[in-house]
Each structure stands twice: as C-alpha cells, then as structure tokens.
Design an enzyme around this catalytic site. Structure first.
Site: not given
Length: 435
Positions: A22-23, A97, A121, A319, A341
């Site tokens: 996905k990223n 985003r 998110d 993640d 983070m």
C-alpha cells in the site's frame, strides 16, 4: 458502518499471497503525473485508499485503464489543472492522506499545486513541514489558508539545491524527489528516507529517465532532466501484511506459508518476530510458519526485558508495532513496546485489556505486555477499529480468542488490507462481514 463477526479459536492452514504494498502504491501512482507517456503498474492492491487515489487521478484527467485484477495503465497527457480549483478536488484529496504526494509531481511538471489538509488515520499529528521545507528549498512559494485549511503552492521555477531534512520522512522524501527530478540543476537530499518503497520509486523514476544516485542510502543526488518517459513497474509485496500474517500464525497456533515475500527486502522484520520466539523457515522466497503451542520472548543479553521500538529504516517499521503488541499477549515473557513516532497509536490496548490481556499502558508511547503463555486466553468482546493497523491487530486478537467478537468500523481495515476476510476464511478462519 460495516462490522466483522469473528468466531475465535480456529486454527488456520494453507498458503497466502501478500498484496502489493500500500505505502509504495500511493507514491508510485502519484508519480504517473510526471510524464505524458503511458505508465503500467502491476500488483496494485485493491484497497480503499489506493482505489480513491486512482479515482482522484482519473478526475484530474489521467487516462486510467484496468488491464487485470492487479494491473493498470495510466497516461497523464491531458491533465485538467482547472480541476484543482474545484471543491470536488479539495474534498476528495482531503479524505486521503496519500494525496499529499501529488504536489511534488504537480510542481515539477506544471509549476503549481493546491491541496486541502489531508486526512487519514487518527494516530496522532503527522506534520507536513518536511514536504514544504523541501519545496521551499527548491524555490517554491507557498501559502497556507488556515481558515479553509488549503495549501497554495507556486513552483514555476524550481532549481536544484542542497537540503538536510529535519526528519527522514518517507512521504516527504518521495514528494521532494518527485519535485526535484524535473527541476533545473542538481539536488542533494541528506537524511533522506531509504525504505524499500522509496527505493522502488527512485528505481522507477530512473527507468523513466531520471538521474538519481544514492538509492538505498540516506544521501540522494538528483540531476534534473527536461522530461520523463513511460515505464512498467511492479509493486513489492506488502511487508506490513507479511508481518501481520507471521503474528497471526503464532497467535492462532496455525501452520501457514506466506508466498512470494521478497525476503531480502524485509529488513529486520523476520528477526524481530523470531526474538519473540516465533519459529519460521525461509523456503526460497516463501516464509513457512509451523503451528506453535508456545513461543517465548527473548530477553536482552543481561537478562533485562526486551524492548521493541519503531525506528526509521532499516529499523523496525512503526506499522507493525500493533502486531507485535497483540502477538506478545499470548507469548511467554514480557516485552516493552515503544511507539516513538505517533502518540495515539497505542490507544487500542484498552480493548485488549478488556479481552483479558495483561498490558500496562505506561504513557501514550509505551506499553508493557506480560505474556502468560496462553494460561489465560483472550475472550471475545465488541470493539471498534481505531485505525488500519490497530484494526488488524484486533482482528488477530479476535481470531485467537475464545467466543465471538464483533469489530465495528472495519472500513479502517479495508483501507489497508485487500479482502482480508475472504483471504483468511480461505485458510479456515471464521470471519463474517456484517452490513
């Protein structure tokens, strides 16, 4: 809002193929705006965030053609810049985003960009300063309309320069790289992100005619070129899915094989799960996980409690901390999970505590998990998914629990995981999607 009804206590068996990353997809799809020529992309995950970005590109005038279940072609030879001035564009972009990464290509190729404050998110503040610092260093002028939460950026005369980023932001680095590839002169980015997904973007841009060196390091050099051409690109398998399946197999005492993992691109992810006592075998590019009744968390060499913390690549990805945390609840031993983070990403542990997990939430960034070696199995409850990664952690918890669980707001899970209920049910899970 849709929900999952999960019947726990079922052991899984079989093979599963991870979706495309996905990223990576969010970066690669934005990069198609850099050329008027056709770009073909394979292994695109069929998930909500990616599908929304594809729809946004089509609304901007990009010609989109689906070639197969996971393959698309894109041609941005007639981009409608007037669409950027519409309320429809601002509304759709703000809901996603990843849409922030269209700014770099728009500035680089067309000299201007506009974007409302992106959503995503609710895992804490994710500031955009790194993106705009890079754009400014390249010569862009921008204005933030605080009343309407809209960014206006003028990038008509981008010129290469040296910059030292204040943080190794993955999306920030990607955005700056895409802005710099068509800028005049040489750009040097120090403290650049070097995740595999960013490496994939740079490799793709080089195939398109860009001149990027230092790929895979935190020092990138970019010689601006006049234009870029088309290419073919294939996504990496999603490392977050792979880590999620490793944790899921341990939690549910299941025997599964994760196919086509490109193990050499996973960094320390497998070793981190091994330190939690999870057995696995590398069979070519597949990861085989045997059914395990017990797994024991290591300690540090001096016997102190193991700490697993997120770090920039090649450290452990943030993640997967939610997966580590939930997996530890049924292990033997104790681990401190330190989420550096994002300050809200551990705020799902109250659901695990309600299920019977032994967890101390020390502060918004740290949680101590006391694993009691399955002495007290989790119990099914009703809960809500707060974000993508926590949602899958709760799904794993529900699959391992006794009784039935209901997980509400699964739209969050659908944003990052492709048909996850169907794919897990094919292995023997009992997950029912409720309207």
């Amino acid at each position: 809002m849709a929900s999952f009804r999960v019947t726990g206590g079922t052991r899984l068996k079989g093979e599963i193929i991870p979706q495309g990353a996905k990223n990576e997809a969010l970066q690669i799809l934005c990069a198609v705006l850099l050329t008027p020529e056709k770009v073909t992309v394979h292994k695109i995950p069929n998930i909500r965030d990616v599908n929304k970005l594809i729809e946004l590109l089509a609304d901007m005038g990009v010609k989109v053609q689906q070639l197969g279940p996971e393959s698309y072609s894109f041609q941005a030879d007639d981009v409608n810049l007037d669409y950027l001035e519409t309320a429809d564009f601002l509304n759709k972009a703000s809901a996603l985003r990843g849409s922030v990464m269209i700014l770099g290509p728009l500035l680089s190729r067309f000299g201007k960009g506009k974007l409302s404050k992106p959503g995503g998110d609710k895992i804490g503040r994710r500031r955009m300063d790194t993106h705009f610092f890079g754009f400014q260093k390249l010569g862009a002028q921008f204005h933030y309309d605080a009343k309407n939460e809209i960014f206006h950026i003028d990038g008509k005369h981008l010129k290469g320069t040296y910059m030292l980023l204040d943080e190794a932001s993955v999306t920030g680095t990607a955005n700056i790289v895409m802005a710099a590839v068509l800028a005049e002169g040489k750009t040097t980015i120090y403290n650049a992100a070097c995740e595999p997904y960013l490496q994939q973007l740079c490799d793709m841009l080089n195939r398109m005619g860009a001149k990027i060196t230092g790929v895979g390091s935190n020092l990138l050099n970019i010689e601006g070129v006049k234009n870029l051409g088309g290419t073919d690109h294939t996504m990496l398998p999603d490392m977050i899915e792979i880590g999620s399946f490793i944790g899921m197999a341990a939690m549910t005492q299941s025997e599964i094989t994760i196919k086509d993992c490109q193990i050499h691109r996973l960094g320390i992810i497998p070793e981190t799960f091994r330190r939690m006592g999870i057995q696995m075998e590398f069979r070519g590019d597949d990861i085989y996980i045997p059914a395990q009744k017990h797994y024991e968390i290591e300690t540090f060499i001096d016997g102190s409690i193991l700490t697993i913390a997120d770090q920039i690549w090649p450290g452990f990805t943030p993640d997967l901390l939610s997966i580590v945390l939930v997996t530890a609840t049924q292990a033997k031993g104790t681990v401190l999970v330190h989420q550096k983070m994002f300050e809200s990403r551990l705020f799902f542990v109250d659901k695990l505590i309600d299920m019977g997990a032994q967890i101390i939430l020390c502060d918004p960034h740290r949680a101590t998990v006391i694993g009691l070696d399955r002495k007290y199995p989790l119990r099914g409850i009703r809960m809500t998914s707060p974000d993508i990664r926590a949602g899958v952690a709760l799904l794993i918890a529900a699959m391992s629990a006794t009784g039935t669980s209901i997980i509400d707001h699964i739209e969050q899970i659908d944003r990052g995981y492709q048909n996850i209920d169907q794919r897990l049910n094919a292995l023997g899970a009992q997950i029912e999607r409720l309207p």
